[in-house]
Design a protein around this motif. Structure first.
Motif, mmCIF file in Angstrom:
data_model
loop_
_atom_site.group_PDB
_atom_site.id
_atom_site.type_symbol
_atom_site.label_atom_id
_atom_site.label_comp_id
_atom_site.label_asym_id
_atom_site.label_seq_id
_atom_site.Cartn_x
_atom_site.Cartn_y
_atom_site.Cartn_z
ATOM 1 N N GLN A 1 0.828 -1.205 0.000
ATOM 2 C CA GLN A 1 0.000 0.000 0.000
ATOM 3 C C GLN A 1 0.867 1.262 0.000
ATOM 4 N N GLU A 2 1.952 1.225 0.763
ATOM 5 C CA GLU A 2 2.870 2.376 0.781
ATOM 6 C C GLU A 2 3.520 2.583 -0.582
ATOM 7 N N HIS A 3 3.876 1.466 -1.225
ATOM 8 C CA HIS A 3 4.478 1.578 -2.558
ATOM 9 C C HIS A 3 3.462 2.110 -3.568
ATOM 10 N N ALA A 4 2.210 1.685 -3.467
ATOM 11 C CA ALA A 4 1.174 2.199 -4.369
ATOM 12 C C ALA A 4 0.978 3.701 -4.170
ATOM 13 N N GLU A 5 0.995 4.156 -2.909
ATOM 14 C CA GLU A 5 0.882 5.598 -2.645
ATOM 15 C C GLU A 5 2.083 6.351 -3.210
ATOM 16 N N PHE A 6 3.262 5.745 -3.113
ATOM 17 C CA PHE A 6 4.463 6.380 -3.678
ATOM 18 C C PHE A 6 4.344 6.509 -5.193
ATOM 19 N N LEU A 7 3.868 5.458 -5.881
ATOM 20 C CA LEU A 7 3.706 5.518 -7.334
ATOM 21 C C LEU A 7 2.682 6.572 -7.730
ATOM 22 N N ALA A 8 1.572 6.633 -6.997
ATOM 23 C CA ALA A 8 0.556 7.635 -7.313
ATOM 24 C C ALA A 8 1.084 9.045 -7.093
ATOM 25 N N ASP A 9 1.842 9.236 -6.023
ATOM 26 C CA ASP A 9 2.413 10.567 -5.767
ATOM 27 C C ASP A 9 3.473 10.910 -6.803
ATOM 28 N N LEU A 10 4.262 9.910 -7.220
ATOM 29 C CA LEU A 10 5.293 10.159 -8.239
ATOM 30 C C LEU A 10 4.670 10.553 -9.570
ATOM 31 N N ALA A 11 3.532 9.940 -9.906
ATOM 32 C CA ALA A 11 2.871 10.258 -11.166
ATOM 33 C C ALA A 11 2.309 11.664 -11.178
ATOM 34 N N THR A 12 1.926 12.181 -10.017
ATOM 35 C CA THR A 12 1.364 13.534 -9.953
ATOM 36 C C THR A 12 2.439 14.604 -9.850
#
Length: 303
Positions: A211-222
């Motif tokens: 879940q933390e990695h998914a949040e990191f990917l979403a934040d990186l994309a934005t």
């Protein structure tokens, strides 16, 4: 016994035009001599009407423009070619569609914007085996290539790479194109898939890490615009027409891929769906490419 590295001079532009006079190409000589002839004819026709100093002052901008068109280059093209391309681009319709353009009704012809023009793509079809039909220009195959670190290799490895690549080039009987393309990467599908798969993990700590990695990917994309690079080699066979057998063209592509693999470059001939996906993405550069993810049961390797 150790051998010292040697350097071989290779021309940067193998398509450089021949110099015919005083280091100038035939095109440059034609522009300069044509301008000089026109100015001389204008001087002879107006020498009794216009003072020489006035005529020279009027000729300076024309002569300067001719010299600039003949000698100045930008992005590898002379200014005369750039000017011709700009005129063609200005006269070309901005909107294009793949089908025939319907005629604009007479009552809308005066108020409607210019209709779109037919989009004539060089590729007339894509076969299931990956062969791209180019009409009168033959057919082409597309090879996806990896990269290799040449600078980190030893001298012997570098010699082997150069010799292998030279054998690959010497074995060609038709033109090839090496294309390095960059695309925007969309991480949203990958982040969503990781987040959805997190509850299925057997350990709570793994679930929290996912879940933390998914949040990191979403934040990186934005926060940033991500790019990924792809190296493609396109081999064209002028002899293979749309009706001919695709065997020789595919064998040539497989030989090229095998030669590149022998020197450490991952290369594979793309099939029809993969070629169609790349061409569709190239025609729509504003749509970011979704990032793929390895299946759960697939073994992840270093290649």
């Amino acid at each position: 016994m150790t051998r010292e590295p040697y350097a071989t001079r290779i021309p940067a532009d193998i398509d450089r035009e021949d110099r015919v006079l005083a280091g100038l190409t035939a095109r440059q000589v034609a522009i300069l001599s044509g301008t000089a002839a026109v100015l001389w004819a204008a001087f002879m026709a107006t020498r009794h009407l216009v003072p020489p100093l006035v005529f020279i002052a009027c000729c300076v901008p024309v002569a300067s423009a001719a010299v600039a068109f003949a000698l100045v280059r930008r992005d590898g093209l002379s200014l005369d070619r750039l000017a011709i391309a700009a005129v063609k681009q200005h006269l070309t319709p901005r909107r294009r569609i793949p089908d025939d353009v319907p005629a604009t009704p007479d009552y809308l012809a005066t108020v409607a914007p210019p209709p779109p023009a037919p989009l004539a793509l060089p590729a007339t079809g894509i076969r299931a085996d990956g062969l791209i039909e180019l009409g009168d220009h033959g057919c082409a195959t597309m090879i996806a290539c990896g990269t290799v670190s040449f600078a980190l290799a030893t001298f012997g490895e570098q010699e082997a790479m150069v010799a292998g690549f030279a054998r690959c080039l010497h074995g060609l009987s038709s033109p090839i194109q090496i294309l390095v393309r960059a695309e925007r990467m969309n991480l949203a599908p990958l982040a969503e898939r990781v987040f959805d798969a997190a509850p299925t993990l057997p350990d709570p700590q793994l679930e929290a890490a996912a879940q933390e990695h998914a949040e990191f990917l979403a934040d990186l994309a934005t926060r940033s615009e991500l790019l990924w690079h792809q190296v493609l080699l396109i081999a064209r066979d002028p002899e293979t027409t749309s009706e001919a057998d695709s065997g020789p063209a595919l064998r040539q592509a497989e030989n090229i891929a095998a030669a590149l693999t022998a020197i450490g470059i991952d290369a594979r001939v793309l099939n029809g769906p993969a070629v169609a996906s790349i061409l569709a993405t190239a025609c729509d550069p504003n749509n970011p490419t979704p990032c793929s993810v390895t299946d759960i049961d697939e073994v992840i390797t270093g290649r």
